[in-house]
Design a protein around this motif. Structure first.
Motif: not given
Length: 351
Positions: A89-103
């Motif tokens: 188990n761990c903590l995770a964070s997603n960067s695969w969003t529906n916006d290709p230019v905004t971090p």
């Protein structure tokens, strides 16, 4: 003058004795962290906050095929490959969003820490979902005032992991020179760092191609010596643009515990075994020069007493007693031994 010299010598001796590695903070995320992490709530901005905070400051919707990844740092098992290839188990964070230019702008803020001296060190493990293509970036930042993430107080960056930005040539296996990253890697492997660039802590992704290796949880550490004498907040800031996912585990801060200094910690030859422990009891050995009542307390990493065991009036010489640990969750604990001579302490890991 002799008195002052003697006092200074004793002070230096005591300082050396307390220059130890106490556990100031530890989380392995083996159990559901919702009992101590406040999700989607802004930190209060106080200088003594003991809560963990996870906050999605960008609000971008999930763009991954699963379509179910939360926007903030979240508890996960599916994205936590350990260095032994087993799932944890761990903590995770997603960067695969529906916006290709905004971090993304996802914050994980740790509780307040009092750094006594230059012995403090932050340890953690991290792994991107994939590398080199779409490898995620994150920073570890520090505030010396409050934990208000909107107040511009997290001004110090103590670690940087770079992200994938472009494919220069073709999908060449294990050739990181075929890819561009930002910030650009340097000769210093710690800042900025590209996971897998040294061809370690990766696993071949048979479902994709060799340009998309799976990351495995890799241990890191960074000194907190520059914050000696301060109360600080540490935050993991995920800020990738259209990549995939980053995971962290085993967040640990070691240093000199201010409570141990106040408790007149002494050398009683204290030892605990087995350690780590996977049974229902631990054995505590120590040596007494003065007979008297003896007891043991176990504290979890939030500072709460979880177990107290009294041994009664014990004699002098080498002593051996058992302490029950049944029912305690896996993790790291702080053990305090109280005797007529004073208090000794050590760490115990329960698996």
């Amino acid at each position: 003058m002799k008195t002052n010299v003697l006092a200074l010598s004793l002070l230096l001796a005591c300082s050396a004795a307390y220059a130890q590695n106490d556990t100031l903070l530890f989380r392995d995320f083996n159990t559901d962290p919702s009992v101590y992490i406040q999700f989607a709530i802004l930190p209060s901005g106080t200088t003594s906050d003991t809560s963990w905070y996870s906050y999605d400051l960008d609000g971008l919707p999930d763009g991954s095929p699963q379509g179910t990844r939360p926007g903030e740092w979240f508890w996960s098992q599916a994205f936590c490959p350990s260095d032994t290839l087993t799932q944890v188990n761990c903590l995770a964070s997603n960067s695969w969003t529906n916006d290709p230019v905004t971090p993304v702008n996802n914050w994980l803020v740790l509780p307040s820490l009092h750094i006594i001296d230059a012995n403090a060190t932050l340890h953690w493990k991290a792994a991107p979902r994939q590398t080199p293509r779409y490898v995620d970036s994150y920073r570890i930042v520090v505030s010396g005032t409050t934990n208000d993430i909107t107040g511009g107080v997290f001004t110090d960056t103590i670690f940087v992991a770079a992200q994938f930005t472009a494919l220069n040539n073709q999908n060449l296996p294990n050739q990181y020179s075929s890819y561009s990253f930002a910030p650009a890697p340097t000769s210093n492997p710690m800042a900025p760092f590209v996971h897998g660039i040294d061809l370690t802590y990766t696993e071949f992704n048979t479902a994709s191609d060799s340009s998309r290796l799976y990351g495995r949880l890799r241990p890191f550490s960074v000194s907190l010596a520059q914050y000696a004498g301060q109360h600080i907040y540490i935050a993991f800031l995920h800020e990738s643009t259209d990549d995939n996912l980053i995971s962290i585990d085993d967040v640990l801060v070691m240093g000199t515990d201010p409570n141990s200094i106040a408790e007149n910690n002494i050398d009683l030859g204290l030892s605990v075994y087995p350690n780590p422990v996977a049974s229902d009891v631990i054995n505590v050995k120590f040596e007494q020069a003065v007979a008297g009542n003896v007891s043991v307390q176990l504290f979890d990493m939030t500072g709460q007493i979880v177990r107290t065991t009294a041994f009664g009036n014990t004699g002098t010489g080498m002593q051996s007693h058992t302490v029950p640990v049944n029912g305690l969750a896996a993790g790291m604990y702080h053990l305090q031994l109280h005797t007529a001579q004073g208090t000794a302490h050590t760490r115990v890991v329960i698996r």
